[in-house]
Design a protein around this motif. Sequence first.
Motif, PDB file in Angstrom:
ATOM      1  N   VAL A 153      14.654  11.987  -9.626  1.00  0.00           N
ATOM      2  CA  VAL A 153      15.860  11.152 -11.092  1.00  0.00           C
ATOM      3  C   VAL A 153      15.618  13.490 -11.173  1.00  0.00           C
ATOM      4  CG1 VAL A 153      15.567  11.393 -13.672  1.00  0.00           C
ATOM      5  CG2 VAL A 153      14.555  10.101 -12.488  1.00  0.00           C
ATOM      6  N   ALA A 154      14.898  14.920 -11.118  1.00  0.00           N
ATOM      7  CA  ALA A 154      15.364  15.571 -10.871  1.00  0.00           C
ATOM      8  C   ALA A 154      16.680  15.758 -10.058  1.00  0.00           C
ATOM      9  CB  ALA A 154      14.265  17.270 -10.287  1.00  0.00           C
ATOM     10  N   MET A 155      16.811  15.669  -8.802  1.00  0.00           N
ATOM     11  CA  MET A 155      17.804  16.062  -7.648  1.00  0.00           C
ATOM     12  C   MET A 155      19.197  15.105  -8.496  1.00  0.00           C
ATOM     13  SD  MET A 155      16.182  17.754  -5.782  1.00  0.00           S
ATOM     14  CE  MET A 155      14.345  18.442  -6.475  1.00  0.00           C
ATOM     15  N   LEU A 156      18.365  13.464  -8.987  1.00  0.00           N
ATOM     16  CA  LEU A 156      19.762  12.434  -8.836  1.00  0.00           C
ATOM     17  C   LEU A 156      20.170  12.918  -9.820  1.00  0.00           C
ATOM     18  CD1 LEU A 156      17.606   9.497  -8.016  1.00  0.00           C
ATOM     19  CD2 LEU A 156      19.624  10.577  -6.931  1.00  0.00           C
ATOM     20  N   ASN A 157      19.715  13.859 -10.782  1.00  0.00           N
ATOM     21  CA  ASN A 157      20.682  14.331 -12.082  1.00  0.00           C
ATOM     22  C   ASN A 157      21.970  15.056 -11.795  1.00  0.00           C
ATOM     23  OD1 ASN A 157      19.324  13.905 -14.564  1.00  0.00           O
ATOM     24  ND2 ASN A 157      17.613  15.300 -14.254  1.00  0.00           N
ATOM     25  N   HIS A 158      21.974  14.900 -10.379  1.00  0.00           N
ATOM     26  CA  HIS A 158      23.153  15.860 -10.559  1.00  0.00           C
ATOM     27  C   HIS A 158      24.530  15.346  -9.231  1.00  0.00           C
ATOM     28  CE1 HIS A 158      21.598  19.923 -10.865  1.00  0.00           C
ATOM     29  NE2 HIS A 158      20.425  19.444 -10.760  1.00  0.00           N
ATOM     30  N   ALA A 159      25.460  15.371  -9.319  1.00  0.00           N
ATOM     31  CA  ALA A 159      26.881  14.526  -9.106  1.00  0.00           C
ATOM     32  C   ALA A 159      26.898  14.384  -7.378  1.00  0.00           C
ATOM     33  CB  ALA A 159      28.280  13.956  -9.635  1.00  0.00           C
ATOM     34  N   ALA A 160      26.346  15.907  -6.798  1.00  0.00           N
ATOM     35  CA  ALA A 160      26.525  16.442  -5.291  1.00  0.00           C
ATOM     36  C   ALA A 160      25.200  15.176  -4.438  1.00  0.00           C
ATOM     37  CB  ALA A 160      26.209  17.666  -5.318  1.00  0.00           C
ATOM     38  N   VAL A 161      24.578  15.389  -5.390  1.00  0.00           N
ATOM     39  CA  VAL A 161      23.198  14.489  -4.754  1.00  0.00           C
ATOM     40  C   VAL A 161      23.334  13.311  -4.388  1.00  0.00           C
ATOM     41  CG1 VAL A 161      20.283  14.432  -4.335  1.00  0.00           C
ATOM     42  CG2 VAL A 161      21.841  16.579  -5.637  1.00  0.00           C
ATOM     43  N   ARG A 162      24.212  12.476  -5.655  1.00  0.00           N
ATOM     44  CA  ARG A 162      24.061  11.260  -6.004  1.00  0.00           C
ATOM     45  C   ARG A 162      25.528  10.981  -5.128  1.00  0.00           C
ATOM     46  NH1 ARG A 162      24.169  12.678 -11.039  1.00  0.00           N
ATOM     47  NH2 ARG A 162      26.380  11.867 -11.587  1.00  0.00           N
ATOM     48  N   THR A 163      26.274  11.882  -4.854  1.00  0.00           N
ATOM     49  CA  THR A 163      27.353  11.011  -4.069  1.00  0.00           C
ATOM     50  C   THR A 163      27.382  11.505  -2.916  1.00  0.00           C
ATOM     51  OG1 THR A 163      28.563  13.237  -3.915  1.00  0.00           O
ATOM     52  CG2 THR A 163      29.463  11.322  -6.072  1.00  0.00           C
ATOM     53  N   ALA A 164      26.829  12.350  -1.950  1.00  0.00           N
ATOM     54  CA  ALA A 164      25.902  12.228  -0.689  1.00  0.00           C
ATOM     55  C   ALA A 164      24.785  11.692  -0.337  1.00  0.00           C
ATOM     56  CB  ALA A 164      25.019  13.777  -1.099  1.00  0.00           C
ATOM     57  N   LEU A 165      24.593  10.869  -1.525  1.00  0.00           N
ATOM     58  CA  LEU A 165      23.368   9.253  -0.755  1.00  0.00           C
ATOM     59  C   LEU A 165      24.020   8.165  -0.255  1.00  0.00           C
ATOM     60  CD1 LEU A 165      20.917   8.971  -1.112  1.00  0.00           C
ATOM     61  CD2 LEU A 165      21.378   8.005  -3.357  1.00  0.00           C
ATOM     62  N   ASP A 166      24.387   7.675   0.988  1.00  0.00           N
ATOM     63  CA  ASP A 166      24.886   6.750   1.405  1.00  0.00           C
ATOM     64  C   ASP A 166      24.784   5.381   0.809  1.00  0.00           C
ATOM     65  OD1 ASP A 166      23.957   5.078   3.375  1.00  0.00           O
ATOM     66  OD2 ASP A 166      23.531   7.189   3.794  1.00  0.00           O
ATOM     67  N   ALA A 167      25.233   4.694   0.822  1.00  0.00           N
ATOM     68  CA  ALA A 167      25.324   3.547  -0.418  1.00  0.00           C
ATOM     69  C   ALA A 167      24.340   2.383   0.711  1.00  0.00           C
ATOM     70  CB  ALA A 167      26.417   2.450   0.018  1.00  0.00           C
ATOM     71  N   GLY A 168      23.970   2.758   1.435  1.00  0.00           N
ATOM     72  CA  GLY A 168      22.968   1.464   2.324  1.00  0.00           C
ATOM     73  C   GLY A 168      21.769   2.152   2.017  1.00  0.00           C
ATOM     74  N   THR A 169      21.396   3.739   2.311  1.00  0.00           N
ATOM     75  CA  THR A 169      19.927   4.306   1.672  1.00  0.00           C
ATOM     76  C   THR A 169      19.832   4.112   0.143  1.00  0.00           C
ATOM     77  OG1 THR A 169      20.402   6.493   3.463  1.00  0.00           O
ATOM     78  CG2 THR A 169      18.867   6.999   1.481  1.00  0.00           C
ATOM     79  N   ARG A 170      20.993   4.244  -0.547  1.00  0.00           N
ATOM     80  CA  ARG A 170      20.517   4.010  -2.275  1.00  0.00           C
ATOM     81  C   ARG A 170      20.098   2.320  -2.113  1.00  0.00           C
ATOM     82  NH1 ARG A 170      23.332   6.033  -7.051  1.00  0.00           N
ATOM     83  NH2 ARG A 170      25.299   7.022  -5.924  1.00  0.00           N
ATOM     84  N   ALA A 171      20.893   1.536  -1.289  1.00  0.00           N
ATOM     85  CA  ALA A 171      20.264   0.337  -1.693  1.00  0.00           C
ATOM     86  C   ALA A 171      19.293   0.044  -1.703  1.00  0.00           C
ATOM     87  CB  ALA A 171      21.163  -0.758  -1.030  1.00  0.00           C
ATOM     88  N   GLY A 172      18.510   0.998  -0.276  1.00  0.00           N
ATOM     89  CA  GLY A 172      17.610   0.497  -0.097  1.00  0.00           C
ATOM     90  C   GLY A 172      16.638   1.152  -0.583  1.00  0.00           C
TER      91      GLY A 172
END
Length: 342
Positions: A153-172
Amino acid sequence: MIFGNKGKQRFLDAVTGFEAAVGEQDADRSQRCFQDMHRYFGEAADAEFQQAGPRLAGILGEVPPGPRATVAVITGACVERGADASACGPGVLAGLAGTLDDAREFCERWAATGGGDFPDPEAEEPHEGLFDRVGPDAAVAWLTLHQWEMAAVAMLNHAAVRTALDAGTRAGLLRELRAVEEASGHDFKCLAYALLVLDDEPLVVLHRPTGTGYALRMTGIGDNFQLHTLLADVLVGGGHLPGSAPSAEEAAVCRDQPGQVHTTGAFNLVTPAGDWVWNEGTPSDIPVVDGVRLLVLDPPPYQRSWPAGRFFPHMTGDLVLERVLGEEEAARLLAGCVTKDA
């Protein structure tokens, strides 16, 4: 006390020693430096955290499973003190993925070996026989998953981390997390909500009482309480819709200011099919229609109030109006929306 000069950077010295010991697979020295990182963490200056975060994230995969989650939490704390989240995020999220996989395996083995109440990761007493019952990797994953949640969550608080996470990885990650939650009955809501956050996401909003429509764009909104307040700020506060707008403070704490203040709901959020979009949910609950999320605003059936603020206090959120829909476009979209009895 903050130690700003190089001679007293004991936390960073401990990180350097830990980094070297892990690389050399020196267990005794790793343990000593690990303890020193804890000892000197509270006195470290921001500059130390900024250097330490990416270095710790870079060696996470080499750290033994036992202390690995704690090192991930320390990395998250470094990010909260200014370390580059983009540099730290990949290592932490890779560790999270492996932990979720092992935690799912833990759930399966736990059920296959008799089931029962799941071990409490917060318990002070050791879990006798746990490692023999399910295997060390699975056991450690279950016992440390809450720590990985904090770090991720500390990482995902940052938009740059969230937008770098591809849809497949996020879904997984979400799929594995849901499997663990379903099998264990334990809730990892913060991690789930962080993985569901939308960025630079188009949103079309239709106001049924006036027949008007609005194209907006949302970023970093953690739940629908936050979205609801920002909708009222942009549309009512912006003079587009009638009603009582949130105060400047109520809107600010939903964007980037600290704190919480009381607010009152202006709408009822509804899907085009007529189902309620609950404030307790997330903007990802809003259905996609013809490639864009489509939300209907009805009058509130009763007065609702809540503390305005952000589900993730360290996450910046925003909602901006891009254009007002033309009358014909709004009418056409509203014609396809259902009204259900309350």
